[in-house]
Write an enzyme that holds these catalytic residues in place. Structure first.
Site, PDB file in Angstrom:
ATOM      1  N   LEU A   1      -1.098  -5.157   2.651  1.00  0.00           N
ATOM      2  CA  LEU A   1      -2.338  -4.167   2.907  1.00  0.00           C
ATOM      3  C   LEU A   1      -3.081  -3.784   1.677  1.00  0.00           C
ATOM      4  CD1 LEU A   1      -1.806  -1.024   2.175  1.00  0.00           C
ATOM      5  CD2 LEU A   1      -0.354  -1.144   4.098  1.00  0.00           C
TER       6      LEU A   1
ATOM      7  N   SER B   1       8.784  -2.594  -0.847  1.00  0.00           N
ATOM      8  CA  SER B   1       8.104  -2.353  -2.078  1.00  0.00           C
ATOM      9  C   SER B   1       8.012  -3.874  -2.906  1.00  0.00           C
ATOM     10  CB  SER B   1       8.980  -1.633  -3.036  1.00  0.00           C
ATOM     11  OG  SER B   1       9.490  -0.452  -2.485  1.00  0.00           O
TER      12      SER B   1
ATOM     13  N   ARG C   1       5.178  15.993  -0.113  1.00  0.00           N
ATOM     14  CA  ARG C   1       4.383  14.910   0.590  1.00  0.00           C
ATOM     15  C   ARG C   1       4.873  14.823   2.119  1.00  0.00           C
ATOM     16  NH1 ARG C   1       3.498   9.165  -2.154  1.00  0.00           N
ATOM     17  NH2 ARG C   1       1.396   9.240  -2.413  1.00  0.00           N
TER      18      ARG C   1
ATOM     19  N   GLU D   1       4.563  -6.160   1.262  1.00  0.00           N
ATOM     20  CA  GLU D   1       3.366  -5.724   2.216  1.00  0.00           C
ATOM     21  C   GLU D   1       2.026  -6.138   1.682  1.00  0.00           C
ATOM     22  OE1 GLU D   1       3.229  -4.053   5.218  1.00  0.00           O
ATOM     23  OE2 GLU D   1       1.074  -4.651   4.797  1.00  0.00           O
TER      24      GLU D   1
ATOM     25  N   LEU E   1       4.090 -11.479  -5.434  1.00  0.00           N
ATOM     26  CA  LEU E   1       3.508 -11.472  -6.702  1.00  0.00           C
ATOM     27  C   LEU E   1       2.304 -12.632  -6.938  1.00  0.00           C
ATOM     28  CD1 LEU E   1       6.640 -10.951  -9.327  1.00  0.00           C
ATOM     29  CD2 LEU E   1       5.179  -9.292  -8.199  1.00  0.00           C
TER      30      LEU E   1
ATOM     31  N   CYS F   1      -1.506  -1.791  -8.198  1.00  0.00           N
ATOM     32  CA  CYS F   1      -0.755  -2.992  -7.791  1.00  0.00           C
ATOM     33  C   CYS F   1      -1.066  -4.181  -8.910  1.00  0.00           C
ATOM     34  CB  CYS F   1      -0.658  -3.357  -6.477  1.00  0.00           C
ATOM     35  SG  CYS F   1       0.472  -1.918  -5.749  1.00  0.00           S
TER      36      CYS F   1
ATOM     37  N   ARG G   1     -21.265  -1.507  -9.758  1.00  0.00           N
ATOM     38  CA  ARG G   1     -20.725  -2.298  -8.542  1.00  0.00           C
ATOM     39  C   ARG G   1     -21.743  -2.884  -7.785  1.00  0.00           C
ATOM     40  NH1 ARG G   1     -15.155  -1.989  -7.672  1.00  0.00           N
ATOM     41  NH2 ARG G   1     -14.492  -0.418  -8.584  1.00  0.00           N
TER      42      ARG G   1
ATOM     43  N   ALA H   1     -18.247  -9.181  -8.505  1.00  0.00           N
ATOM     44  CA  ALA H   1     -18.200  -9.097  -9.958  1.00  0.00           C
ATOM     45  C   ALA H   1     -18.246  -7.327 -10.003  1.00  0.00           C
ATOM     46  CB  ALA H   1     -19.419  -9.629 -10.827  1.00  0.00           C
TER      47      ALA H   1
HETATM   48  N1  LIG Z   1      -0.453   1.052  -2.578  1.00  0.00           N
HETATM   49  C1  LIG Z   1      -0.585  -0.182  -2.042  1.00  0.00           C
HETATM   50  O1  LIG Z   1      -1.624  -0.226  -1.451  1.00  0.00           O
HETATM   51  C2  LIG Z   1       0.461  -1.221  -1.824  1.00  0.00           C
HETATM   52  C3  LIG Z   1       1.805  -0.864  -2.635  1.00  0.00           C
HETATM   53  N2  LIG Z   1       2.787  -1.775  -2.381  1.00  0.00           N
HETATM   54  C4  LIG Z   1       4.128  -1.585  -3.015  1.00  0.00           C
HETATM   55  O2  LIG Z   1       4.668  -0.807  -2.364  1.00  0.00           O
HETATM   56  C5  LIG Z   1       5.500   0.111  -3.121  1.00  0.00           C
HETATM   57  C6  LIG Z   1       5.107   1.697  -2.614  1.00  0.00           C
HETATM   58  O3  LIG Z   1       3.966   1.612  -3.059  1.00  0.00           O
HETATM   59  P1  LIG Z   1       3.114   3.108  -2.720  1.00  0.00           P
HETATM   60  O4  LIG Z   1       3.497   3.372  -1.429  1.00  0.00           O
HETATM   61  O5  LIG Z   1       1.674   2.969  -3.365  1.00  0.00           O
HETATM   62  O6  LIG Z   1       4.021   4.062  -3.902  1.00  0.00           O
HETATM   63  P2  LIG Z   1       3.822   5.728  -3.631  1.00  0.00           P
HETATM   64  O7  LIG Z   1       3.975   6.223  -4.957  1.00  0.00           O
HETATM   65  O8  LIG Z   1       2.604   6.101  -2.829  1.00  0.00           O
HETATM   66  O9  LIG Z   1       5.092   6.124  -2.655  1.00  0.00           O
HETATM   67  C7  LIG Z   1       6.177   5.766  -2.955  1.00  0.00           C
HETATM   68  C8  LIG Z   1       6.957   7.338  -2.603  1.00  0.00           C
HETATM   69  O10 LIG Z   1       8.652   6.815  -2.730  1.00  0.00           O
HETATM   70  C9  LIG Z   1       9.138   8.151  -2.810  1.00  0.00           C
HETATM   71  N3  LIG Z   1      10.535   8.002  -3.328  1.00  0.00           N
HETATM   72  C10 LIG Z   1      10.986   7.432  -4.451  1.00  0.00           C
HETATM   73  N4  LIG Z   1      12.291   7.313  -4.430  1.00  0.00           N
HETATM   74  C11 LIG Z   1      12.768   7.577  -3.051  1.00  0.00           C
HETATM   75  C12 LIG Z   1      13.951   7.438  -2.459  1.00  0.00           C
HETATM   76  N5  LIG Z   1      15.017   7.214  -3.232  1.00  0.00           N
HETATM   77  N6  LIG Z   1      14.157   7.994  -1.177  1.00  0.00           N
HETATM   78  C13 LIG Z   1      12.792   8.424  -0.677  1.00  0.00           C
HETATM   79  N7  LIG Z   1      11.625   8.385  -1.052  1.00  0.00           N
HETATM   80  C14 LIG Z   1      11.368   8.134  -2.476  1.00  0.00           C
HETATM   81  C15 LIG Z   1       8.232   8.734  -3.864  1.00  0.00           C
HETATM   82  O11 LIG Z   1       8.600  10.338  -3.648  1.00  0.00           O
HETATM   83  C16 LIG Z   1       7.016   8.425  -3.297  1.00  0.00           C
HETATM   84  O12 LIG Z   1       6.357   9.276  -2.397  1.00  0.00           O
HETATM   85  C17 LIG Z   1       5.030  -0.300  -4.359  1.00  0.00           C
HETATM   86  O13 LIG Z   1       6.307  -1.388  -4.791  1.00  0.00           O
HETATM   87  C18 LIG Z   1       3.921  -1.282  -4.441  1.00  0.00           C
HETATM   88  O14 LIG Z   1       3.928  -1.964  -5.436  1.00  0.00           O
HETATM   89  C19 LIG Z   1       2.392  -2.932  -1.609  1.00  0.00           C
HETATM   90  C20 LIG Z   1       1.152  -3.271  -0.904  1.00  0.00           C
HETATM   91  C21 LIG Z   1       0.295  -2.317  -1.302  1.00  0.00           C
HETATM   92  O1  LIG Z   2      -0.080  -5.066  -3.491  1.00  0.00           O
HETATM   93  C1  LIG Z   2      -1.053  -4.102  -3.360  1.00  0.00           C
HETATM   94  O2  LIG Z   2      -1.102  -2.984  -3.780  1.00  0.00           O
HETATM   95  C2  LIG Z   2      -2.282  -4.662  -2.561  1.00  0.00           C
HETATM   96  O3  LIG Z   2      -3.260  -4.855  -3.612  1.00  0.00           O
HETATM   97  C3  LIG Z   2      -4.509  -5.194  -3.308  1.00  0.00           C
HETATM   98  O4  LIG Z   2      -5.031  -4.131  -2.627  1.00  0.00           O
HETATM   99  P1  LIG Z   2      -5.687  -2.890  -3.125  1.00  0.00           P
HETATM  100  O5  LIG Z   2      -5.431  -2.758  -4.646  1.00  0.00           O
HETATM  101  O6  LIG Z   2      -5.630  -1.697  -2.309  1.00  0.00           O
HETATM  102  O7  LIG Z   2      -7.461  -3.207  -3.012  1.00  0.00           O
HETATM  103  P2  LIG Z   2      -8.408  -4.614  -3.345  1.00  0.00           P
HETATM  104  O8  LIG Z   2      -9.191  -4.421  -2.191  1.00  0.00           O
HETATM  105  O9  LIG Z   2      -7.423  -5.511  -3.671  1.00  0.00           O
HETATM  106  O10 LIG Z   2      -9.143  -4.101  -4.480  1.00  0.00           O
HETATM  107  C4  LIG Z   2      -8.475  -3.934  -5.826  1.00  0.00           C
HETATM  108  C5  LIG Z   2      -9.420  -3.683  -6.973  1.00  0.00           C
HETATM  109  O11 LIG Z   2     -10.216  -5.145  -7.009  1.00  0.00           O
HETATM  110  C6  LIG Z   2     -11.631  -4.648  -7.106  1.00  0.00           C
HETATM  111  N1  LIG Z   2     -12.201  -5.614  -6.493  1.00  0.00           N
HETATM  112  C7  LIG Z   2     -11.937  -6.219  -5.318  1.00  0.00           C
HETATM  113  C8  LIG Z   2     -12.625  -7.543  -4.861  1.00  0.00           C
HETATM  114  C9  LIG Z   2     -13.782  -7.827  -5.563  1.00  0.00           C
HETATM  115  O12 LIG Z   2     -14.538  -9.001  -5.131  1.00  0.00           O
HETATM  116  N2  LIG Z   2     -13.886  -7.624  -6.838  1.00  0.00           N
HETATM  117  C10 LIG Z   2     -13.289  -6.441  -7.345  1.00  0.00           C
HETATM  118  O13 LIG Z   2     -13.662  -5.928  -8.368  1.00  0.00           O
HETATM  119  C11 LIG Z   2     -11.605  -3.521  -6.215  1.00  0.00           C
HETATM  120  O14 LIG Z   2     -12.784  -2.655  -6.545  1.00  0.00           O
HETATM  121  C12 LIG Z   2     -10.275  -2.954  -6.655  1.00  0.00           C
HETATM  122  O15 LIG Z   2     -10.518  -2.002  -7.830  1.00  0.00           O
HETATM  123  C13 LIG Z   2      -4.523  -6.359  -2.346  1.00  0.00           C
HETATM  124  O16 LIG Z   2      -5.735  -6.863  -1.792  1.00  0.00           O
HETATM  125  C14 LIG Z   2      -3.527  -6.172  -1.277  1.00  0.00           C
HETATM  126  O17 LIG Z   2      -3.533  -7.470  -0.520  1.00  0.00           O
HETATM  127  C15 LIG Z   2      -2.169  -5.764  -1.820  1.00  0.00           C
HETATM  128  O18 LIG Z   2      -1.246  -5.603  -0.693  1.00  0.00           O
END
Ligand SMILES: NC(=O)C1=CN([C@@H]2O[C@H](COP(=O)(O)OP(=O)(O)OC[C@H]3O[C@@H](n4cnc5c(N)ncnc54)[C@H](O)[C@@H]3O)[C@@H](O)[C@H]2O)C=CC1
Ligand SMILES: O=C(O)[C@H]1O[C@H](OP(=O)(O)OP(=O)(O)OC[C@H]2O[C@@H](n3ccc(=O)[nH]c3=O)[C@H](O)[C@@H]2O)[C@H](O)[C@@H](O)[C@@H]1O
Length: 479
Positions: A162, A129, A40, A160, A220, A275, A442, A267
Site C-alpha cells: 500500500l 514489515s 497510539r 505490504e 525491496l 520507505c 510539484r 518529476a
Molecule cells: N508506511 C507505509 O506506507 C508502509 C510501510 N511498510 C513497512 O511496514 C512496517 C511498518 O511500517 P509503519 O506501519 O509505517 O511503521 P509505524 O512506525 O507507523 O508503526 C510501527 C508500530 O509498531 C509498534 N511496535 C514496535 N514493536 C512492537 C512490538 N513488539 N509489539 C507491538 N507493537 C510494536 C510501534 O510502537 C509502532 O506503533 C515497516 O517495515 C515498513 O517498511 C510497508 C508498506 C507500506
Molecule cells: O513500502 C512502502 O512504504 C510503500 O512505499 C511507497 O508508498 P509511499 O511511500 O507511501 O508513497 P508513494 O506514492 O510511493 O510516494 C513516495 C514519494 O515519491 C514521490 N513521487 C511519487 C511518484 C512520482 O511520480 N513522483 C514522485 O516524486 C511522492 O511525492 C513521495 O514523496 C510505494 O508506492 C508503496 O507501494 C510501498 O508499499
C-alpha cells in the site's frame, strides 16, 4: 481451513489500515491490533485516529468493537490468535554494524521474542514489515529456540504494497497479494490459510505464492524500481531546465510506450516517505554483504540522484532570491511527504526548510494535515540542527495558506495538496513583497497565468520565461 482470530503486532501506518480492511472484508474473523504505545492505541480507540488516510475513518467506524479491536494487551492478543502479523517498524540502523544502511531488526526480534514467550498453541507468524532477505530465518531461529513443548510455528512472508494517502483503495483493490512460505507440507498448508483470508475479497489469480526469500526480495525490488523511476525522471528534469524541454511533455511521450507505462513519472523535488530510501539502503547493504559492489553502486545512484534533486531545487530558491535570504519571509506550502497524508517521515520539505533556515530565512509554514508540533519536532531534531532554539524562533506555523503567505517574499510549494491549486493567486500577489516569487516543486500550478499576474515563477523540469534567477541572468543583481 479456518483462521478465527488474527493478531497484529504494530498499530502503525500498515498494521492499522491493513487489519481494518481485513476486518471489513472478513466478518468471520476477529482481528486485534496491538501496540506497546498506549497513546497510539488510545487514538485508534478514539474519534481522531492516529493517522490521516482517506476512507479509513469509515472502515474503522464500521468494524471497531464488532470484529476489530485495538489493544495494548499483547499477551492476550498473541495467546488467542491463530495467525499473527508482525507489522512493526524496521528503520535504518543508526549505530553499529551497518549504520546508515542496514535495517534495524530490533523491533522484529522483540516481536518474535514476545510471541515465543507468550504463545501456548500453534501459530502462523506472518512478516508484514519490510525486511532484508532471510529475515524469516531470524524469526524462525528465535521462535524454535524458545518454543514451548507442543507449540509449532510456520513463518510466512507477506509484504505490504500500500501507499500512504491511498492505503484503503490500495488494500481493497490490490494489484497483487504476495505470500512466501516454506517448501514443506506444513509450509504449503500455512500459505493456503493466509490465501483463504485474502480470498474474501482478492481474486485468486492476483494472489501470488512464492518461496519465502523471493517474497522478501520482491518487496525491496518493487520499492527500488518505483524510486528508480522517480530518480530517472528527476535526472531528466535537470536536462529539461538546461535545454528548454518540458519534463511533463517528455514523461507523457515516454510513458505512452506500453512497455514503460505512464505511472510514477512525475518529476518532483525528490521522493520522500519512510520507505523508499530505507528499503534501497537495505538492498544496498545486502548487496555489499553478498560481495556485489557493482549492484550496490547501481542502486546507490537512485538515492544520490534524489539528494541532488532536493539540493538543486533549494539552491534554485536561494539563488533566485538574489543569493541572500537572511531575514526574508518565505512561505512553505505543504510539509507532508506527499498529499493526502499527515506523515512527514523523510519529507523533502524538511530538507528545503532546513536549508532555508540555515541561510537565515524566516519560514511561514502551512500544511493542511500535519500537526504543528510535528513540524517543530522535525525541524528542531538534533539530526537537523544543533541550534534548535534559533530555528524555532524563525518558524511560524499557520492554519491557512493565506495567513502563511501574507507579507512573504516567496512561496515554496513542497507538497502537491489539491487545495494549493485552488488558491486565489491574484489576491495573494497583492499581499506579497515585490518582486513576488513562486517555486512550484510539484508542477501543479498554472504557471503561465501566474507569470501574467506578475509572479516570478520557477518549477521543476521546465524553463519559464520570467524567472529572474541569478543563474539565468548571469548577474549579481541585488533587490
Ligand atoms: N508506511 C507505509 O506506507 C508502509 C510501510 N511498510 C513497512 O511496514 C512496517 C511498518 O511500517 P509503519 O506501519 O509505517 O511503521 P509505524 O512506525 O507507523 O508503526 C510501527 C508500530 O509498531 C509498534 N511496535 C514496535 N514493536 C512492537 C512490538 N513488539 N509489539 C507491538 N507493537 C510494536 C510501534 O510502537 C509502532 O506503533 C515497516 O517495515 C515498513 O517498511 C510497508 C508498506 C507500506
Ligand atoms: O513500502 C512502502 O512504504 C510503500 O512505499 C511507497 O508508498 P509511499 O511511500 O507511501 O508513497 P508513494 O506514492 O510511493 O510516494 C513516495 C514519494 O515519491 C514521490 N513521487 C511519487 C511518484 C512520482 O511520480 N513522483 C514522485 O516524486 C511522492 O511525492 C513521495 O514523496 C510505494 O508506492 C508503496 O507501494 C510501498 O508499499
Amino acid at each position: 481451513m479456518v483462521i478465527e482470530k488474527i493478531c497484529c503486532l504494530g498499530a502503525g501506518y500498515v498494521g492499522g489500515p491493513t487489519c481494518s480492511v481485513i476486518a471489513l472484508k472478513c466478518p468471520d474473523i476477529r482481528v486485534t491490533v496491538c501496540d506497546m504505545s498506549v497513546e497510539r492505541i488510545n487514538q485508534w480507540n478514539s474519534e481522531k485516529l492516529p493517522i490521516y488516510e482517506p476512507g479509513l475513518d469509515e472502515v474503522v467506524q464500521k468494524c471497531r468493537g464488532k470484529n476489530l479491536f485495538f489493544s495494548t494487551d499483547i499477551a492476550k492478543g498473541i495467546r488467542e490468535a491463530d495467525l499473527i502479523f508482525i507489522s512493526v517498524n524496521t528503520p535504518t540502523k543508526l549505530y553499529g554494524n551497518g549504520k546508515g544502511r542496514a535495517a534495524d531488526l530490533k523491533y522484529i526480534e522483540g516481536a518474535a521474542r514476545m510471541i515465543a514467550e507468550l504463545a501456548t498453541s500453534n501459530k502462523i507468524v506472518v512478516e508484514k514489515s519490510t525486511v532484508p532477505v532471510k529475515a524469516a530465518e531470524i524469526i524462525m531461529k528465535i521462535l524454535r529456540a524458545n518454543t514451548k513443548p507442543g507449540v509449532e510455528y510456520q513463518i510466512l512472508s507477506n509484504p505490504e504494497f500500500l501507499a500512504e494517502g491511498s492505503a484503503i483503495v490500495d488494500l481493497l483493490e490490490a494489484d497483487r497479494v504476495l505470500i512466501g512460505g516454506e517448501d514443506t507440507a506444513e509450509g504449503h498448508e500455512a500459505v493456503k490459510k493466509l490465501c483463504w483470508v485474502y480470498e474474501h475479497w482478492i481474486d485468486t489469480k492476483n494472489i501470488l505464492t512464492t518461496n519465502t526469500w523471493s517474497s522478501e526480495l520482491s518487496k525491496l525490488a518493487a520499492n527500488a524500481f518505483l524510486a528508480q523511476r522517480i530518480s530517472s525522471i528527476n535526472s531528466l528534469s535537470a536536462v529539461c531546465e538546461a535545454t528548454g524541454a518540458d519534463v511533463s511533455e517528455v514523461a507523457r511521450a515516454v510513458g505512452k510506450d506500453s512497455r514503460i507505462g505512464p505511472k510514477f513519472l512525475e518529476a518532483s523535488i525528490g521522493f520522500g516517505g519512510s520507505c523508499f530510501q530505507k528499503d534501497i539502503l537495505n538492498l544496498i547493504y545486502l548487496c555489499e554483504c553478498l560481495n556485489l559492489p557493482e549492484v550496490a553502486a547501481y542502486w546507490q545512484q537512485v538515492i544520490d540522484l534524489n539528494d541532488y534533486q532536493k539540493t538543486r531545487f533549494t539552491r534554485k530558491v536561494i539563488e533566485s532570491l538574489f543569493n541572500t535570504i537572511t531575514d526574508k519571509k518565505i512561505a512553505i506550502l505543504g510539509f507532508s511527504f506527499k498529499k493526502n497524508t499527515g506523515d512527514t517521515r523523510e519529507s523533502p520539505a524538511i530538507h528545503v526548510a532546513k536549508t532555508l533556515l540555515e541561510e537565515g530565512a524566516k519560514l511561514h509554514i502551512y500544511d493542511p494535515k500535519v500537526e504543528h508540533d510535528q513540524i517543530f519536532f522535525e525541524l528542531t531534531h538534533p539530526s537537523i540542527t544543533s541550534e534548535p532554539e534559533l530555528f524555532r524562533k524563525n518558524i511560524q506555523i499557520h492554519n491557512t495558506a493565506y495567513s502563511a503567505i501574507a507579507g512573504t517574499h516567496a512561496i515554496v510549494l513542497c507538497t502537491e495538496w489539491d487545495e494549493f491549486k485552488e488558491l486565489d493567486y491574484k489576491k495573494i500577489y497583492d499581499v506579497m513583497m515585490k518582486p513576488a516569487y513562486i517555486f512550484d516543486g510539484r508542477k501543479i500550478l498554472d504557471h503561465d497565468s501566474l507569470v501574467n499576474m506578475g509572479f516570478h515563477v520557477q518549477t521543476i523540469g521546465k524553463r519559464l520565461s520570467r524567472t529572474n534567477s541569478l543563474r539565468a541572468q548571469g548577474s549579481q543583481a541585488q533587490p
